[in-house]
Design a protein around this motif. Sequence first.
Motif, PDB file in Angstrom:
ATOM      1  N   MET A  95       0.831  -1.218   0.000  1.00 28.30           N
ATOM      2  CA  MET A  95       0.000   0.000   0.000  1.00 28.30           C
ATOM      3  C   MET A  95       0.863   1.266   0.000  1.00 28.30           C
ATOM      4  N   LYS A  96       1.960   1.209   0.796  1.00 24.51           N
ATOM      5  CA  LYS A  96       2.805   2.401   0.898  1.00 24.51           C
ATOM      6  C   LYS A  96       3.367   2.810  -0.462  1.00 24.51           C
ATOM      7  N   GLU A  97       3.763   1.821  -1.262  1.00 19.35           N
ATOM      8  CA  GLU A  97       4.336   2.134  -2.575  1.00 19.35           C
ATOM      9  C   GLU A  97       3.295   2.786  -3.490  1.00 19.35           C
ATOM     10  N   ILE A  98       2.050   2.311  -3.385  1.00 15.99           N
ATOM     11  CA  ILE A  98       0.961   2.906  -4.181  1.00 15.99           C
ATOM     12  C   ILE A  98       0.790   4.387  -3.808  1.00 15.99           C
ATOM     13  N   VAL A  99       0.819   4.646  -2.491  1.00 19.90           N
ATOM     14  CA  VAL A  99       0.646   6.009  -2.008  1.00 19.90           C
ATOM     15  C   VAL A  99       1.799   6.910  -2.480  1.00 19.90           C
ATOM     16  N   LYS A 100       3.027   6.415  -2.409  1.00 19.18           N
ATOM     17  CA  LYS A 100       4.177   7.205  -2.855  1.00 19.18           C
ATOM     18  C   LYS A 100       4.092   7.509  -4.355  1.00 19.18           C
ATOM     19  N   LYS A 101       3.659   6.498  -5.114  1.00 17.68           N
ATOM     20  CA  LYS A 101       3.511   6.665  -6.562  1.00 17.68           C
ATOM     21  C   LYS A 101       2.432   7.721  -6.875  1.00 17.68           C
ATOM     22  N   MET A 102       1.345   7.644  -6.126  1.00 11.84           N
ATOM     23  CA  MET A 102       0.231   8.572  -6.319  1.00 11.84           C
ATOM     24  C   MET A 102       0.676  10.018  -6.008  1.00 11.84           C
ATOM     25  N   LEU A 103       1.401  10.186  -4.919  1.00 12.13           N
ATOM     26  CA  LEU A 103       1.909  11.518  -4.571  1.00 12.13           C
ATOM     27  C   LEU A 103       2.823  12.028  -5.679  1.00 12.13           C
ATOM     28  N   LYS A 104       3.678  11.142  -6.176  1.00 16.33           N
ATOM     29  CA  LYS A 104       4.626  11.544  -7.222  1.00 16.33           C
ATOM     30  C   LYS A 104       3.899  11.968  -8.490  1.00 16.33           C
ATOM     31  N   GLU A 105       2.895  11.192  -8.868  1.00 11.24           N
ATOM     32  CA  GLU A 105       2.105  11.531 -10.062  1.00 11.24           C
ATOM     33  C   GLU A 105       1.404  12.884  -9.929  1.00 11.24           C
TER      34      GLU A 105
END
Lengths: 156, 156, 156, 156
Positions: free
Chosen positions: B1-11
């Motif tokens: 889940m954490k990686e999804i959140v980091k990716k979303m913030l980056k996008e």
Amino acid sequence: MKEIVKKMLKERGVTIEDMANLVYELQKDYADISIETAIFNIEKVLSKREVQNAILTGIQLDILAEKNLLKEPLLSMIKKDEPLYGIDEILALSITNVYGSIGFTNYGYIDKMKFGIIGKLDKLGKTTDRVNTFLDDLVGGIVAAACARITHSNKE
Amino acid sequence: MKEIVKKMLKERGVTIEDMANLVYELQKDYADISIETAIFNIEKVLSKREVQNAILTGIQLDILAEKNLLKEPLLSMIKKDEPLYGIDEILALSITNVYGSIGFTNYGYIDKMKFGIIGKLDKLGKTTDRVNTFLDDLVGGIVAAACARITHSNKE
Amino acid sequence: MKEIVKKMLKERGVTIEDMANLVYELQKDYADISIETAIFNIEKVLSKREVQNAILTGIQLDILAEKNLLKEPLLSMIKKDEPLYGIDEILALSITNVYGSIGFTNYGYIDKMKFGIIGKLDKLGKTTDRVNTFLDDLVGGIVAAACARITHSNKE
Amino acid sequence: MKEIVKKMLKERGVTIEDMANLVYELQKDYADISIETAIFNIEKVLSKREVQNAILTGIQLDILAEKNLLKEPLLSMIKKDEPLYGIDEILALSITNVYGSIGFTNYGYIDKMKFGIIGKLDKLGKTTDRVNTFLDDLVGGIVAAACARITHSNKE
Ligand SMILES: [Ca+2]
Ligand SMILES: [Ca+2]
Ligand SMILES: [Ca+2]
Ligand SMILES: [Ca+2]
């Protein structure tokens, strides 16, 4: 704005009377209360801007989840009413807060006991395609806030 | 889940480094801190489930507003970052809360001063089609929580 | 009750005018506001029961700490305004909450910038035997709530 | 600090076992849980600094009220557990918050149902000179937080 919110609640299956009945049941042992007083207090809660914002946002998320218009993993969390997803409780608390901390315990109690309309919403959420993940908490928050408002009116 | 959140913030234009820089600027006068410590603490904040829920929900609402996929009057309130709409602040507070009340004041300060990445998000939200109504508060909440975590680590 | 609370604030060195000045400074760039409007809104905030409860409790703890009438380790935490002790922030937030989440950021900002009376209280707390650990946050909360009230009045 | 807090709770009539029994009763239908797990989770909750601050402050106010060492009108409000005084609920909520919003509903439910030790504290508060206005809510908050911690552990 208040009329939009009332219409939205009704379209999702919740009337002012449903909520007033819950308020009446919760308050009848503590206060000299009628259904009319309960309705009056629900109306007052629904006229607060913070309450309207929480309802508009929460119901919107329920509807979008129903239509599969949210991205994963949020979609599944809301569709399944995932126990670790607590944003619904946070919105409910922002409603209850409008008349201060004395509404907190009523909200928790209502939510657990699944009285009246809340039990109905919960059952619909679990047995049909309807997503009521936010709605049941919003309704619990509105009812708890109305109870807190009545306590304030009677004591002050 | 954490990686999804980091990716979303980056996008959405927010990197771990952007947030770590803010943490460093806010803490350098109070603590012996490096950028590495700041990054470590941001990562810790992002691994909390409550934080992830708030980020997933808030960014989803920003994106849906951008695509005009929310119903009125919610759509306009979020698109215009309407002052009386406070659900973004509520989600930010649920992030800050993760390390207790000592993060509240940092969040408010960051939000008002619009330092670094927060100023950038705010400007993009106001001058382009980008909707950052939730994102700027989420980032402020994450940074404030990381600062609170550092204070806890140093004092205990 | 409101008169008791105003008297208590005054005895601790805080007048309605001190707080109204802060409200005026914070709002003058956003709203067409006079000192009279600021005073009116401070008075409205102070008439809320939740606000009164927080003020009575917080100031009582400051006074008891000053007189060494609290048990350790609580006594030292409050006397030193220990950074990990956040009950003062929690009471302030319960004040700000009275007009919803839109007051949060103002509170944090005021608290950090130590404008006007808040800077004065903070300095007294740090350089004399006076304990203002709760009082500065309570005042910040009252001022932030009054600003939120003004925003609600102007927009609705 | 944790040992001080545990001793303070014990002196006011609350043991770790009392609280673990409540956790067990509330969780046994949802999780494969033993009394040992319940104790372990109560201990974890009590090691959090925010929780310790709330307990130290709340019990101190109960004790001072018992000894008539608070000023009026605060003294009577706390002695009578006045319904419009909600600072006890606010401190309880700051405890529950430590594991996020999923603990809110448990707290409200526990508080209303007055299970086990909470019913005992409530009765003592109402029928003897003992003031438990804060203590019953603090215990409800600790138990609700431990339940939330167990839910997090099982799902993640
Ligand atoms: Ca729900
Ligand atoms: Ca915003
Ligand atoms: Ca303080
Ligand atoms: Ca109580």
